[in-house]
Scaffold this motif. Sequence first.
Motif, PDB file in Angstrom:
ATOM      1  N   ASP A   1      -0.321   1.336   8.457  1.00 26.54           N
ATOM      2  CA  ASP A   1       0.522   0.501   9.309  1.00 26.54           C
ATOM      3  C   ASP A   1       1.439  -0.267   8.366  1.00 26.54           C
ATOM      4  N   ASP A   2       2.202  -1.231   8.902  1.00 27.57           N
ATOM      5  CA  ASP A   2       3.222  -1.844   8.053  1.00 27.57           C
ATOM      6  C   ASP A   2       2.644  -2.608   6.864  1.00 27.57           C
ATOM      7  N   TYR A   3       1.378  -3.047   6.978  1.00 32.59           N
ATOM      8  CA  TYR A   3       0.801  -3.777   5.851  1.00 32.59           C
ATOM      9  C   TYR A   3      -0.082  -2.887   4.982  1.00 32.59           C
ATOM     10  N   ASN A   4      -0.124  -1.596   5.300  1.00 32.70           N
ATOM     11  CA  ASN A   4      -0.910  -0.672   4.501  1.00 32.70           C
ATOM     12  C   ASN A   4      -0.038   0.493   4.051  1.00 32.70           C
ATOM     13  N   GLN A   5       0.902   0.204   3.177  1.00 29.70           N
ATOM     14  CA  GLN A   5       1.799   1.261   2.732  1.00 29.70           C
ATOM     15  C   GLN A   5       1.246   1.921   1.479  1.00 29.70           C
ATOM     16  N   THR A   6       1.913   2.981   1.050  1.00 28.98           N
ATOM     17  CA  THR A   6       1.490   3.643  -0.178  1.00 28.98           C
ATOM     18  C   THR A   6       2.678   3.781  -1.118  1.00 28.98           C
ATOM     19  N   CYS A   7       2.419   4.349  -2.264  1.00 33.31           N
ATOM     20  CA  CYS A   7       3.449   4.560  -3.280  1.00 33.31           C
ATOM     21  C   CYS A   7       4.522   5.503  -2.731  1.00 33.31           C
ATOM     22  N   THR A   8       5.787   5.317  -3.153  1.00 34.17           N
ATOM     23  CA  THR A   8       6.856   6.168  -2.613  1.00 34.17           C
ATOM     24  C   THR A   8       6.700   7.627  -3.017  1.00 34.17           C
ATOM     25  N   ASN A   9       5.965   7.890  -4.107  1.00 37.92           N
ATOM     26  CA  ASN A   9       5.732   9.283  -4.480  1.00 37.92           C
ATOM     27  C   ASN A   9       4.879  10.001  -3.449  1.00 37.92           C
TER      28      ASN A   9
ATOM     29  N   PRO B   1      -1.798 -12.545  -1.449  1.00 39.75           N
ATOM     30  CA  PRO B   1      -1.650 -12.558   0.009  1.00 39.75           C
ATOM     31  C   PRO B   1      -0.594 -11.616   0.559  1.00 39.75           C
ATOM     32  N   ASN B   2       0.385 -11.230  -0.240  1.00 40.84           N
ATOM     33  CA  ASN B   2       1.462 -10.414   0.323  1.00 40.84           C
ATOM     34  C   ASN B   2       1.426  -8.961  -0.097  1.00 40.84           C
ATOM     35  N   LEU B   3       0.339  -8.532  -0.711  1.00 40.97           N
ATOM     36  CA  LEU B   3       0.272  -7.164  -1.209  1.00 40.97           C
ATOM     37  C   LEU B   3       0.249  -6.185  -0.041  1.00 40.97           C
ATOM     38  N   TYR B   4       1.180  -5.217  -0.035  1.00 38.69           N
ATOM     39  CA  TYR B   4       1.226  -4.308   1.110  1.00 38.69           C
ATOM     40  C   TYR B   4       0.920  -2.859   0.751  1.00 38.69           C
TER      41      TYR B   4
ATOM     42  N   CYS C   1       3.238   3.823 -13.878  1.00 41.56           N
ATOM     43  CA  CYS C   1       2.869   3.635 -12.463  1.00 41.56           C
ATOM     44  C   CYS C   1       3.602   2.426 -11.886  1.00 41.56           C
ATOM     45  N   GLY C   2       4.302   2.641 -10.795  1.00 35.45           N
ATOM     46  CA  GLY C   2       5.123   1.590 -10.211  1.00 35.45           C
ATOM     47  C   GLY C   2       4.310   0.454  -9.643  1.00 35.45           C
ATOM     48  N   LEU C   3       3.220   0.796  -8.962  1.00 38.08           N
ATOM     49  CA  LEU C   3       2.435  -0.250  -8.312  1.00 38.08           C
ATOM     50  C   LEU C   3       1.658  -1.060  -9.336  1.00 38.08           C
ATOM     51  N   ASP C   4       1.019  -0.348 -10.278  1.00 39.70           N
ATOM     52  CA  ASP C   4       0.163  -1.046 -11.228  1.00 39.70           C
ATOM     53  C   ASP C   4       0.949  -1.973 -12.130  1.00 39.70           C
ATOM     54  N   SER C   5       2.212  -1.628 -12.407  1.00 44.38           N
ATOM     55  CA  SER C   5       3.007  -2.471 -13.298  1.00 44.38           C
ATOM     56  C   SER C   5       3.109  -3.888 -12.751  1.00 44.38           C
ATOM     57  N   LEU C   6       3.167  -4.017 -11.419  1.00 50.02           N
ATOM     58  CA  LEU C   6       3.278  -5.351 -10.836  1.00 50.02           C
ATOM     59  C   LEU C   6       1.910  -5.938 -10.507  1.00 50.02           C
ATOM     60  N   VAL C   7       1.070  -5.137  -9.823  1.00 51.40           N
ATOM     61  CA  VAL C   7      -0.188  -5.673  -9.295  1.00 51.40           C
ATOM     62  C   VAL C   7      -1.134  -6.073 -10.417  1.00 51.40           C
TER      63      VAL C   7
ATOM     64  N   CYS D   1      10.779  -0.450  -1.524  1.00 49.25           N
ATOM     65  CA  CYS D   1       9.905   0.131  -2.555  1.00 49.25           C
ATOM     66  C   CYS D   1       9.151  -0.990  -3.235  1.00 49.25           C
ATOM     67  N   ARG D   2       9.459  -1.232  -4.496  1.00 49.14           N
ATOM     68  CA  ARG D   2       8.790  -2.310  -5.203  1.00 49.14           C
ATOM     69  C   ARG D   2       9.450  -3.653  -4.910  1.00 49.14           C
ATOM     70  N   TYR D   3      10.680  -3.660  -4.436  1.00 48.59           N
ATOM     71  CA  TYR D   3      11.431  -4.900  -4.255  1.00 48.59           C
ATOM     72  C   TYR D   3      10.654  -5.925  -3.441  1.00 48.59           C
TER      73      TYR D   3
END
Lengths: 295, 340
Positions: free
Chosen positions: A84-92, A219-222, A250-256, B71-73
């Motif tokens: 759903d909108d709060y459970n997205q995945t990586c764009t790959n 709190p805002n991790l989607y 990895c795009g997600l891990d770089s931030l999270v 995306c990451r934005y």
Amino acid sequence: MNKVIVGIPRGIFYYYDGVFWNSFFYSLNVRTIISPKTNKEIINLGLLSSPDEMCLSMKIYLGHIKYLEDKVDYILIPRIDRFDDYNQTCTNFLAIYQYVLHFSSIKILNYNIDNHHTLKDGAFKIGKELGFSRCEIIEAYKYALKRHQEYLRKKIFEQEQIISNNHKKVLIVSHAYNIHDEYLGGNILKILKDNQIDVLYSNYFDEQKANVKALELSPNLYWKYSRDAIGSISFVPNIDGIIFFSTFPCGLDSLVNELVIRKIHKPYLNIIIDDSTSITGLETRIESFVDLLEN
Amino acid sequence: MGNYGFIVHYFLSNVLKDEIIDPPKITSKTLELGSKYSPDFVCTPFKYTLGTLIESLECGSDILIQMGGGCRYGYYHELQSQILKDLGYKFKLINLINGGNHIKLKKLIKDYNLHIRYYRLPKYYLIAKTMVKYLDSIESYVRKNRCYEKEKGSFNNLEEKMINEFKSCHSYFKLRKIYQKYLKKFKSLQLIKPKQEIKVGIIGELYTIMEPYANYNLEQKLNDKGISLIRFTNVSYLLYEKKRKVKKFLKNLKLKYRMGADALDNIYHTKYLCENDYDGIIHIKSSFCTPEILIMPIIEDIASKYEVPILFFSMDMNTSETGFETRLEAFCDMLEMRKK
């Protein structure tokens, strides 16, 4: 009945619902081939068929697809957009199906998970494409789901036993497709085992509870899979050390991971691996981390 | 980002009674500050925005507003606020795209005691929205024709004058009049058209493509070489047109699903440029931009089918401007030779 062979690439999605699809096809009496564990040959195939800057896990996944290409009739490639909108995945995850479709001529069994489609719809779609009746598909779906849940329950139970003992423990925070891939994560696990340290995996925790706990940290991790991973940190308050394990870039891990590292106050080790990482260097880093834990 | 800063300033300064601080222009110092404190392999816009946030905090702002998603934005703000907190700043950072905006804004207004002139909101919202639209249409005209100008700098000067007049305008109809007046002026500027016109399309990731500092003033450089440009990505496209066009793209490309961020749009635009006899395509992105990386081979494949040359740029803080220029010059020379 004509015998078709379905190939399941052992990468990315396999580590989330591999058991489900394996038993689904088993119940329908469809022959499946799962590509072998990642080895040098598969990585080289992947490197050849993917753009340079892509993350290593995705390159490996493409390598598995390439390996299966001339051995099977169909390849299973899902597209997971969002639960759903709060459970997205990586764009790959949502573009890889289109990518393979563009460059390869093999038939693809595809299912799509987004706001309006679930795994159940996917099972029906694939069953229909292979020419099975509704009753058969329902039975297979129920069987597969049961096996999938049994598998997860078993893993979670095993992990709970490890938590309750008194050994030194390390939690590995990573995507399932990185740590359970023997080529990527195998070395780390082996070094830890040699040093008599028990390992907890971030993906074998109760998903729903982990999701709630993750909100404390971010709190805002989607991204769903990232949330599952960091939720595990609050599950085991008396953990000795945490290892963050990700592939480059990895795009997600770089931030999270960066955010979580700034918030927790525990010994941690941040390992980023790419296709030319040396095992010796890795060994030194992990051993010094283990020494730190023991003192 | 580009010239849009003045519109945001205009809107906020007319709606709020509080003081508004413009962030300083992006310089190499901004990028240096940003990359000093950001993680290693995050995409470049993160570094630019973090640098800008630090600079504006040093100018004395309390509330920072960020927009972005896809995306990451959408996740930038959380890590950035943590980094800034660790640096010891006191502030509030909010993101306005990821839903729950009303609640977020209401809480913000209460917490900080902002003085909002509610009666002015609808009017200035309308004016700001049309201003974006007008600015985009003028800029795309400039991009297309600036390369043929007789008197050097005439387009840029006129655009600056227009923006200054936009700033002092306070009525919707007056704005429209100004726009029409300047459109006429732009069209009456003298042009010298060569026999063979070279047309190039620019596609790519949205931040790098719109911020002149991030792409080393790519548009001005190409225009100076006598190449006419077309660019699809701008703010009014992203905010208003994109949603409507997704279905059209999917139908045209015979694809089933969207591909995240601007990926689908870029594939469609590549095809559009190839089919409409453009001479070349330039694809520009920041390094580690995940959605763009995956579609680069697809774009290359389409372009090679139509035999249109394509140039890829991946911008990072370490990309040297000289190397960038050399590649660009070689590409332009190649286009000219192909024309002959």
